[in-house]
Write an enzyme that holds these catalytic residues in place. Structure first.
Site, short mmCIF file in Angstrom:
data_model
loop_
_atom_site.label_atom_id
_atom_site.label_comp_id
_atom_site.label_asym_id
_atom_site.label_seq_id
_atom_site.Cartn_x
_atom_site.Cartn_y
_atom_site.Cartn_z
N SER A 72 0.83 -1.20 0.00
CA SER A 72 0.00 0.00 0.00
C SER A 72 0.87 1.27 0.00
O SER A 72 1.63 1.47 -0.95
CB SER A 72 -0.96 -0.08 1.20
OG SER A 72 -1.95 0.91 1.12
N ASP A 82 -10.35 -3.94 -5.32
CA ASP A 82 -9.62 -3.02 -4.43
C ASP A 82 -10.19 -1.61 -4.58
O ASP A 82 -10.06 -0.98 -5.63
CB ASP A 82 -8.12 -3.04 -4.83
CG ASP A 82 -7.25 -2.29 -3.85
OD1 ASP A 82 -7.77 -1.36 -3.19
OD2 ASP A 82 -6.06 -2.61 -3.75
N HIS A 121 -8.19 -4.57 -0.86
CA HIS A 121 -6.88 -3.93 -0.68
C HIS A 121 -5.98 -4.72 0.27
O HIS A 121 -4.79 -4.42 0.37
CB HIS A 121 -7.12 -2.51 -0.13
CG HIS A 121 -5.91 -1.62 -0.23
ND1 HIS A 121 -5.35 -1.25 -1.44
CD2 HIS A 121 -5.16 -1.03 0.73
CE1 HIS A 121 -4.31 -0.47 -1.21
NE2 HIS A 121 -4.17 -0.32 0.10
C1 MLT Z 1 -1.48 6.01 -0.21
O1 MLT Z 1 -1.87 7.03 0.31
O2 MLT Z 1 -0.28 5.73 -0.31
C2 MLT Z 1 -2.51 5.09 -0.75
O3 MLT Z 1 -3.74 5.72 -0.80
C3 MLT Z 1 -2.61 3.84 0.00
C4 MLT Z 1 -2.87 4.07 1.47
O4 MLT Z 1 -1.92 4.21 2.18
O5 MLT Z 1 -4.01 4.10 1.88
#
Ligand code: MLT
Length: 201
Positions: A102, A152, A183
């Site tokens: 992520s 996701d 996700h």
């Molecule tokens: C981010 O902000 O890097 C992406 O939206 C993934 C997350 O951290 O939620």
């Protein structure tokens, strides 16, 4: 940067660079090491940015909308940290393999977008395109695994396909792996990442 370093069987062998998701810490992805390569050196880093107390690797303006100026600054900060850590711990700077989830996958993607030699390979779990409209460095000889979820809500399918296309156009060898999931990091994609890792020469 706050981090954990664990020396593996061989300092010249691969060093897994672990990069957690939003709200995580450097402890989060350590269990993955036993799946991927229990003999590897491990450098697990905590993001330097705090979003309401949740560690991240760079600031964002809203969900999925990145603060580009901070992204560039933090990417350089991490890049320089890797150089320094290699000197301090003696691991092979040319043999760093990023494993990010992520937000951690997004900073790993940003390392690839901005530096030719930041990492040797990267396993990106639920990444987004870090920046658009920029020319990538030559990524020939880089291998990238992308794990994406068909449901996701944070990374729509097009985002994963665009990321694959940008990296491929820059010369990287990219594997895009789909799971019928959202996700979350799941066992199916970890096993697929293990297979990808074993084929790295
Ligand atoms: C981010 O902000 O890097 C992406 O939206 C993934 C997350 O951290 O939620």
């Amino acid at each position: 940067m706050k981090h954990i370093f664990r020396e593996g069987d061989d300092l010249k062998g691969p060093t897994l660079l672990l990069l957690h998701g939003t709200g995580g810490t450097e402890e989060d992805l350590l269990p993955l090491v036993d799946y991927i390569d229990s003999k590897a050196n491990v450098l697990s880093v905590r993001g330097n940015v705090s979003e309401n107390g949740m560690p991240r690797f760079f600031k964002r303006l809203a969900e999925g909308v990145f603060d580009e100026e901070d992204l560039i600054f933090r990417t350089q900060e991490l890049y320089e940290f890797l150089d320094q850590a290699a000197e301090d711990y003696g691991f092979d700077r040319q043999n760093v393999i990023a494993v990010g989830y992520s937000n951690g996958a997004n900073i790993a993607g940003s390392l690839l977008f901005h530096y030719k030699d930041a990492v040797r390979a990267a396993s990106l779990h639920h990444p987004m395109v870090p920046r658009r409209g920029v020319e990538l460095p030559d990524l020939t000889d880089k291998s990238v695994f992308i794990a994406a979820g068909t449901n996701d809500p944070i990374c729509p399918a097009q985002e994963s396909e665009d990321l694959q296309a940008f990296l491929t156009d820059a010369g990287a060898d990219v594997t895009l792996h789909w799971e019928s999931q959202g996700h979350q990091l799941n066992l199916g994609e970890i096993k697929a990442s293990m297979n990808w890792y074993q084929q790295l020469s």
